[in-house]
Design a protein around this motif. Structure first.
Motif, PDB file in Angstrom:
ATOM      1  N   LEU A  47       0.826  -1.204   0.000  1.00  0.00           N
ATOM      2  CA  LEU A  47       0.000   0.000   0.000  1.00  0.00           C
ATOM      3  C   LEU A  47       0.862   1.257   0.000  1.00  0.00           C
ATOM      4  O   LEU A  47       0.555   2.246  -0.672  1.00  0.00           O
ATOM      5  CB  LEU A  47      -0.921   0.005   1.219  1.00  0.00           C
ATOM      6  CG  LEU A  47      -2.144  -0.901   1.160  1.00  0.00           C
ATOM      7  CD1 LEU A  47      -2.885  -0.886   2.483  1.00  0.00           C
ATOM      8  CD2 LEU A  47      -3.070  -0.470   0.032  1.00  0.00           C
ATOM      9  N   SER A  50       2.227   1.729  -3.452  1.00  0.00           N
ATOM     10  CA  SER A  50       1.150   2.201  -4.327  1.00  0.00           C
ATOM     11  C   SER A  50       0.860   3.678  -4.089  1.00  0.00           C
ATOM     12  O   SER A  50       0.708   4.457  -5.032  1.00  0.00           O
ATOM     13  CB  SER A  50      -0.115   1.367  -4.087  1.00  0.00           C
ATOM     14  OG  SER A  50      -1.194   1.861  -4.844  1.00  0.00           O
ATOM     15  N   TYR A  51       0.781   4.058  -2.824  1.00  0.00           N
ATOM     16  CA  TYR A  51       0.497   5.453  -2.481  1.00  0.00           C
ATOM     17  C   TYR A  51       1.627   6.365  -2.957  1.00  0.00           C
ATOM     18  O   TYR A  51       1.396   7.453  -3.476  1.00  0.00           O
ATOM     19  CB  TYR A  51       0.325   5.579  -0.970  1.00  0.00           C
ATOM     20  CG  TYR A  51      -0.217   6.917  -0.520  1.00  0.00           C
ATOM     21  CD1 TYR A  51      -1.570   7.210  -0.636  1.00  0.00           C
ATOM     22  CD2 TYR A  51       0.631   7.885   0.018  1.00  0.00           C
ATOM     23  CE1 TYR A  51      -2.072   8.434  -0.224  1.00  0.00           C
ATOM     24  CE2 TYR A  51       0.131   9.122   0.432  1.00  0.00           C
ATOM     25  CZ  TYR A  51      -1.212   9.384   0.306  1.00  0.00           C
ATOM     26  OH  TYR A  51      -1.700  10.593   0.714  1.00  0.00           O
ATOM     27  N   GLU A  54       1.499   6.828  -6.735  1.00  0.00           N
ATOM     28  CA  GLU A  54       0.428   7.738  -7.135  1.00  0.00           C
ATOM     29  C   GLU A  54       0.869   9.192  -7.006  1.00  0.00           C
ATOM     30  O   GLU A  54       0.446  10.054  -7.789  1.00  0.00           O
ATOM     31  CB  GLU A  54      -0.820   7.474  -6.285  1.00  0.00           C
ATOM     32  CG  GLU A  54      -1.961   8.458  -6.501  1.00  0.00           C
ATOM     33  CD  GLU A  54      -2.483   8.467  -7.929  1.00  0.00           C
ATOM     34  OE1 GLU A  54      -3.116   9.471  -8.305  1.00  0.00           O
ATOM     35  OE2 GLU A  54      -2.255   7.492  -8.667  1.00  0.00           O
ATOM     36  N   HIS A  55       1.734   9.473  -6.047  1.00  0.00           N
ATOM     37  CA  HIS A  55       2.230  10.839  -5.873  1.00  0.00           C
ATOM     38  C   HIS A  55       3.329  11.168  -6.889  1.00  0.00           C
ATOM     39  O   HIS A  55       3.432  12.309  -7.346  1.00  0.00           O
ATOM     40  CB  HIS A  55       2.756  11.036  -4.449  1.00  0.00           C
ATOM     41  CG  HIS A  55       1.675  11.337  -3.453  1.00  0.00           C
ATOM     42  ND1 HIS A  55       1.281  12.618  -3.139  1.00  0.00           N
ATOM     43  CD2 HIS A  55       0.889  10.509  -2.733  1.00  0.00           C
ATOM     44  CE1 HIS A  55       0.299  12.571  -2.263  1.00  0.00           C
ATOM     45  NE2 HIS A  55       0.039  11.309  -1.989  1.00  0.00           N
ATOM     46  N   SER A  74      -9.584   7.830  -6.849  1.00  0.00           N
ATOM     47  CA  SER A  74      -8.187   7.507  -7.132  1.00  0.00           C
ATOM     48  C   SER A  74      -7.993   5.991  -7.240  1.00  0.00           C
ATOM     49  O   SER A  74      -8.660   5.222  -6.540  1.00  0.00           O
ATOM     50  CB  SER A  74      -7.303   8.055  -6.003  1.00  0.00           C
ATOM     51  OG  SER A  74      -6.014   7.483  -6.048  1.00  0.00           O
ATOM     52  N   PHE A  76      -5.748   4.325  -6.020  1.00  0.00           N
ATOM     53  CA  PHE A  76      -5.322   3.829  -4.716  1.00  0.00           C
ATOM     54  C   PHE A  76      -6.518   3.381  -3.894  1.00  0.00           C
ATOM     55  O   PHE A  76      -6.523   2.288  -3.314  1.00  0.00           O
ATOM     56  CB  PHE A  76      -4.553   4.920  -3.967  1.00  0.00           C
ATOM     57  CG  PHE A  76      -4.158   4.532  -2.568  1.00  0.00           C
ATOM     58  CD1 PHE A  76      -3.058   3.717  -2.353  1.00  0.00           C
ATOM     59  CD2 PHE A  76      -4.908   4.968  -1.484  1.00  0.00           C
ATOM     60  CE1 PHE A  76      -2.694   3.345  -1.063  1.00  0.00           C
ATOM     61  CE2 PHE A  76      -4.550   4.602  -0.187  1.00  0.00           C
ATOM     62  CZ  PHE A  76      -3.442   3.793   0.018  1.00  0.00           C
ATOM     63  N   TRP A  77      -7.572   4.201  -3.839  1.00  0.00           N
ATOM     64  CA  TRP A  77      -8.749   3.858  -3.039  1.00  0.00           C
ATOM     65  C   TRP A  77      -9.574   2.766  -3.699  1.00  0.00           C
ATOM     66  O   TRP A  77     -10.159   1.913  -3.016  1.00  0.00           O
ATOM     67  CB  TRP A  77      -9.596   5.104  -2.794  1.00  0.00           C
ATOM     68  CG  TRP A  77      -8.876   6.132  -1.988  1.00  0.00           C
ATOM     69  CD1 TRP A  77      -8.417   7.352  -2.398  1.00  0.00           C
ATOM     70  CD2 TRP A  77      -8.494   6.019  -0.604  1.00  0.00           C
ATOM     71  NE1 TRP A  77      -7.769   8.005  -1.380  1.00  0.00           N
ATOM     72  CE2 TRP A  77      -7.806   7.215  -0.260  1.00  0.00           C
ATOM     73  CE3 TRP A  77      -8.663   5.037   0.368  1.00  0.00           C
ATOM     74  CZ2 TRP A  77      -7.292   7.439   1.017  1.00  0.00           C
ATOM     75  CZ3 TRP A  77      -8.152   5.252   1.641  1.00  0.00           C
ATOM     76  CH2 TRP A  77      -7.482   6.445   1.955  1.00  0.00           C
TER      77      TRP A  77
END
Length: 222
Positions: A47, A50-51, A54-55, A74, A76-77
């Motif tokens: 996670l 992944s987070y 995304e940034h 997103s 991610f969610w």
């Protein structure tokens, strides 16, 4: 998958393994660790990656570059929601979710078991996974489309190209004994060696194909 794999264990939802098999086919079994001892840290690590990605590579920029709508949720969610689905599908079906298996259930049943007879549905319970996967895909797509302002469907591929691509995708999934759902979500939640290798291969192949496709578009090939 690994994050939500740990909570299901106390409920007896862990996929049943023949005696001695899990020790040979899963990371926790081979190393002798308790399942949750490895699953939770692995899930948190994935996670975090992944987070972070995304940034570094925001999906908003990638969507604009590729000419596709920027969805309201997103990735991610949405990936967390997919992982959370491990719990209800295992309560209903007692096994993990799988997209290619659901397709083969449909194909085998329509052909009367002529194709892939082991996937033929003979009772209502056999259709639980197929309904769960495709109703989930349809309802999720509907939710995203209707919650995204000014959504415009992107230009897709021709029916022939889509059919060929779908066939190759399912064919490859059957050879690999699982698809992105089966290996990347369900199998990863079980810390399966074959699923970890399968997920790595799927994403490596996808990245390679994406690079090649982008290169072809750059030189004007449609």
């Amino acid at each position: 998958g690994t994050v939500f794999g740990a909570p299901k264990k106390p409920w007896g939802l862990q996929k049943p393994y023949p005696k001695g098999e899990k020790k040979q086919t899963s990371v926790d079994g081979r190393l002798g660790f308790k399942y949750e001892t490895l699953a939770v840290p692995a899930g948190v690590l994935l996670l975090g990656i992944s987070y972070g990605l995304e940034h570094v590579f925001p999906h908003v920029i990638e969507s604009a570059r590729d000419g596709v709508p920027v969805l309201s949720i997103s990735p991610f969610w949405s990936s967390l929601a997919v992982g959370l689905n491990q719990i209800p599908i295992r309560i209903i079906k007692k096994t993990g979710q799988g997209g290619s298996t659901s397709v083969m259930n449909f194909v085998s049943t329509v052909t009367g078991g002529l194709i892939s007879p082991q996937h033929k549905m003979t009772k209502i319970a056999d259709a639980y996974q197929l309904l769960f996967v495709f109703v989930g895909i349809g309802s999720g797509a509907w939710l995203l489309i209707n919650s995204t302002p000014d959504y415009a469907a992107p230009k897709g591929y021709s029916p022939v190209a889509s059919a060929i691509g779908g066939f190759l995708g399912i064919f490859g999934s059957r050879i690999a004994d699982g698809c992105t759902c089966g290996h990347g979500i369900s199998g990863m939640s079980e810390l399966s060696f074959s699923s970890i290798a399968g997920a790595m291969s799927i994403f490596a192949g996808g990245i390679f194909a994406g690079v090649v496709h982008s290169g072809l578009l750059t030189v004007g090939y449609q």
